[in-house]
Motif scaffolding. Structure first.
Motif, PDB file in Angstrom:
ATOM      1  N   LYS A   1     140.055   4.709 164.173  1.00  0.00           N
ATOM      2  CA  LYS A   1     140.401   5.629 163.105  1.00  0.00           C
ATOM      3  C   LYS A   1     140.474   7.059 163.644  1.00  0.00           C
ATOM      4  O   LYS A   1     139.570   7.547 164.301  1.00  0.00           O
ATOM      5  CB  LYS A   1     139.374   5.562 161.975  1.00  0.00           C
ATOM      6  CG  LYS A   1     139.130   4.160 161.428  1.00  0.00           C
ATOM      7  CD  LYS A   1     140.402   3.414 161.117  1.00  0.00           C
ATOM      8  CE  LYS A   1     140.120   2.024 160.561  1.00  0.00           C
ATOM      9  NZ  LYS A   1     141.336   1.198 160.467  1.00  0.00           N
TER      10      LYS A   1
ATOM     11  N   CYS B   1     130.799   1.292 159.594  1.00  0.00           N
ATOM     12  CA  CYS B   1     130.399   2.282 160.597  1.00  0.00           C
ATOM     13  C   CYS B   1     130.478   1.720 162.014  1.00  0.00           C
ATOM     14  O   CYS B   1     130.520   2.476 162.982  1.00  0.00           O
ATOM     15  CB  CYS B   1     128.977   2.767 160.322  1.00  0.00           C
ATOM     16  SG  CYS B   1     128.844   3.827 158.869  1.00  0.00           S
TER      17      CYS B   1
ATOM     18  N   ALA C   1     137.496  10.909 162.857  1.00  0.00           N
ATOM     19  CA  ALA C   1     138.143   9.977 161.927  1.00  0.00           C
ATOM     20  C   ALA C   1     138.294  10.603 160.551  1.00  0.00           C
ATOM     21  O   ALA C   1     139.367  10.515 159.925  1.00  0.00           O
ATOM     22  CB  ALA C   1     137.336   8.685 161.841  1.00  0.00           C
ATOM     23  N   LEU C   2     137.245  11.259 160.067  1.00  0.00           N
ATOM     24  CA  LEU C   2     137.294  11.859 158.732  1.00  0.00           C
ATOM     25  C   LEU C   2     138.261  13.040 158.679  1.00  0.00           C
ATOM     26  O   LEU C   2     138.984  13.220 157.688  1.00  0.00           O
ATOM     27  CB  LEU C   2     135.894  12.293 158.306  1.00  0.00           C
ATOM     28  CG  LEU C   2     134.893  11.163 158.067  1.00  0.00           C
ATOM     29  CD1 LEU C   2     133.517  11.722 157.771  1.00  0.00           C
ATOM     30  CD2 LEU C   2     135.356  10.256 156.921  1.00  0.00           C
TER      31      LEU C   2
ATOM     32  N   ALA D   1     134.756   1.648 162.359  1.00  0.00           N
ATOM     33  CA  ALA D   1     135.502   2.892 162.123  1.00  0.00           C
ATOM     34  C   ALA D   1     135.645   3.776 163.362  1.00  0.00           C
ATOM     35  O   ALA D   1     136.707   4.391 163.554  1.00  0.00           O
ATOM     36  CB  ALA D   1     134.857   3.677 160.982  1.00  0.00           C
ATOM     37  N   PRO D   2     134.612   3.918 164.220  1.00  0.00           N
ATOM     38  CA  PRO D   2     134.768   4.822 165.369  1.00  0.00           C
ATOM     39  C   PRO D   2     135.803   4.375 166.384  1.00  0.00           C
ATOM     40  O   PRO D   2     136.234   5.154 167.231  1.00  0.00           O
ATOM     41  CB  PRO D   2     133.369   4.815 166.008  1.00  0.00           C
ATOM     42  CG  PRO D   2     132.453   4.296 164.967  1.00  0.00           C
ATOM     43  CD  PRO D   2     133.265   3.341 164.159  1.00  0.00           C
TER      44      PRO D   2
ATOM     45  N   SER E   1     132.761  10.846 166.710  1.00  0.00           N
ATOM     46  CA  SER E   1     133.783   9.837 166.414  1.00  0.00           C
ATOM     47  C   SER E   1     134.034   9.761 164.908  1.00  0.00           C
ATOM     48  O   SER E   1     135.186   9.658 164.461  1.00  0.00           O
ATOM     49  CB  SER E   1     133.353   8.470 166.949  1.00  0.00           C
ATOM     50  OG  SER E   1     132.264   7.935 166.216  1.00  0.00           O
ATOM     51  N   TYR E   2     132.969   9.826 164.111  1.00  0.00           N
ATOM     52  CA  TYR E   2     133.140   9.820 162.660  1.00  0.00           C
ATOM     53  C   TYR E   2     133.817  11.103 162.193  1.00  0.00           C
ATOM     54  O   TYR E   2     134.676  11.080 161.303  1.00  0.00           O
ATOM     55  CB  TYR E   2     131.787   9.668 161.966  1.00  0.00           C
ATOM     56  CG  TYR E   2     131.102   8.348 162.228  1.00  0.00           C
ATOM     57  CD1 TYR E   2     131.753   7.146 161.999  1.00  0.00           C
ATOM     58  CD2 TYR E   2     129.797   8.315 162.700  1.00  0.00           C
ATOM     59  CE1 TYR E   2     131.121   5.934 162.242  1.00  0.00           C
ATOM     60  CE2 TYR E   2     129.159   7.114 162.948  1.00  0.00           C
ATOM     61  CZ  TYR E   2     129.822   5.927 162.710  1.00  0.00           C
ATOM     62  OH  TYR E   2     129.185   4.734 162.964  1.00  0.00           O
ATOM     63  N   THR E   3     133.423  12.217 162.795  1.00  0.00           N
ATOM     64  CA  THR E   3     134.025  13.505 162.422  1.00  0.00           C
ATOM     65  C   THR E   3     135.519  13.497 162.677  1.00  0.00           C
ATOM     66  O   THR E   3     136.320  13.935 161.835  1.00  0.00           O
ATOM     67  CB  THR E   3     133.363  14.651 163.204  1.00  0.00           C
ATOM     68  OG1 THR E   3     131.952  14.672 162.921  1.00  0.00           O
ATOM     69  CG2 THR E   3     133.963  15.995 162.814  1.00  0.00           C
TER      70      THR E   3
ATOM     71  N   PHE F   1     132.992   6.741 152.971  1.00  0.00           N
ATOM     72  CA  PHE F   1     131.688   6.087 153.046  1.00  0.00           C
ATOM     73  C   PHE F   1     131.275   5.472 151.708  1.00  0.00           C
ATOM     74  O   PHE F   1     130.729   4.351 151.699  1.00  0.00           O
ATOM     75  CB  PHE F   1     130.631   7.055 153.573  1.00  0.00           C
ATOM     76  CG  PHE F   1     130.749   7.311 155.047  1.00  0.00           C
ATOM     77  CD1 PHE F   1     130.412   6.331 155.964  1.00  0.00           C
ATOM     78  CD2 PHE F   1     131.220   8.527 155.529  1.00  0.00           C
ATOM     79  CE1 PHE F   1     130.531   6.546 157.335  1.00  0.00           C
ATOM     80  CE2 PHE F   1     131.357   8.755 156.890  1.00  0.00           C
ATOM     81  CZ  PHE F   1     131.007   7.769 157.790  1.00  0.00           C
TER      82      PHE F   1
END
Length: 356
Positions: free
Chosen positions: A246, A239, A330-331, A242-243, A326-328, A169
């Motif tokens: 990734k 943002c 990816a990270l 990315a979802p 979705s971010y979780t 980020f």
């Protein structure tokens, strides 16, 4: 490499016609029909917000409240970018000439991003999503997206790759600037068509944008305005995209998947209702969008149940999750990919200590 062991054997025997059958169902449902009313309303709202943002900027003058305007305009710029995305896919009109002209206006002139460069890059992404050799969006120039890329990473990618999940980020704050610079670098490429026109429009954007900022604000506030505007613009765009892929499986030359499976298995949908639809410009229906890139945005929601049911018929995994999840995902994937780099660094440090 993607694991195809869960795909139904019968479906695999009929791969050549799987997408064709789905396409017929989608076409029969009228989901590929143009939606001129929707796009007229959407373009009108985005244009009004853009004009209102710059009007507020001129009205406020030399004020620290301009940082709020910078943030607002960053969101509007991202929405313009999403409009340009739809134009590039001819979701708005089947006319190549109209789509290209409107794309130059939205991309080059309004937000300072080369429409021709981005369209070429995005077309290659759509043809081979998450493919390590062919998708420019998973190129390991700064971040690494697979264990294979991590093992062979060098330079900046290897340095950042160790803790890329934590740096993701913060790095997005530079994405807006990166898009501008990449657009100007692309002007040197002979294969970029209409380079003179693109260069003129990009230059007009920069001159008008910076001229307006520094005509109203003193140097310090002007620089801070630009920094806030470009940082939030980059984070918002990052943002938004990315979802979509990734943290999903990556493909290599060893994978032999048909079009349907290649698109579905490397993409994820993001649920969340109308608010998420607006914020992400419909790209939260990434599976449907990758299967039918020219489908108008408002039809993607209607296509989702049909596509999901069809995938269930064939035994193809269909991945959908919430926005935060979705971010979780990816990270977590990025952090796991960087583990081998961290381990290598730790091993190297331990070896150096033993030698001393």
């Amino acid at each position: 490499m993607i694991d195809t062991s869960t795909i139904d054997a019968t479906a695999r025997e009929a791969r050549g016609s799987d997408f064709a059958r789905l396409s017929r169902r989608v076409t029969d449902a009228g989901l590929l029909d143009r939606r001129p009313g929707y796009y007229a309303l959407r373009f009108g709202i985005v244009a009004a917000l853009l004009a209102g943002g710059w009007a507020a900027f001129l009205a406020l003058g030399d004020s620290w409240a301009q940082l709020l305007v910078a943030a607002f305009l960053a969101v509007v710029f991202a929405q313009v970018a999403l409009v340009a995305h739809d134009l590039a896919h001819r979701q708005v009109s089947r006319s190549r000439r109209f789509s290209q002209a409107a794309g130059w206006l939205a991309g080059n002139l309004i937000i300072g991003m080369s429409y021709g460069w981005w369209m070429d890059k995005h077309t290659r992404h759509h043809a081979n999503p998450n493919h390590e050799d062919h998708d420019p969006d998973v190129s390991p120039e700064v971040l690494v997206w697979s264990h294979k890329q991590a093992a062979t990473s060098r330079g900046v990618a290897r340095i950042i790759g160790r803790w890329q999940a934590f740096l993701f980020f913060p790095l997005l704050t530079l994405e807006g600037l990166n898009l501008h610079l990449a657009s100007f670098r692309a002007l040197r490429r002979p294969r970029l068509k209409h380079r003179g026109l693109e260069a003129t429009l990009l230059t007009a954007h920069v001159v008008t944008y910076l001229g307006a900022v520094f005509a109203v604000l003193p140097l310090g506030k002007g620089l801070l305005f630009v920094a806030v505007h470009q940082a939030i613009f980059g984070v918002y765009l990052g943002c938004t995209f990315a979802p979509n892929h990734k943290g999903m499986p990556t493909l290599t030359g060893e994978d032999r998947l048909d079009f349907l499976r290649r698109q579905v298995l490397t993409s994820r949908d993001v649920r969340g209702g109308p608010a998420v639809d607006i914020a992400l410009g419909g790209l939260n229906y990434q599976i449907e969008h990758h299967l039918f890139p020219s489908m108008p945005t408002p039809n993607l929601r209607r296509a989702q149940p049909l596509v999901r049911a069809y995938c269930a018929e064939l035994g193809i995994p269909y991945h959908e999750t919430g926005l935060i999840s979705s971010y979780t995902q990816a990270l977590r994937h990025m952090h796991a990919v960087g583990a081998s780099i961290r381990a290598g660094g730790a091993a190297g440090a331990a070896s150096a200590r033993r030698q001393t």
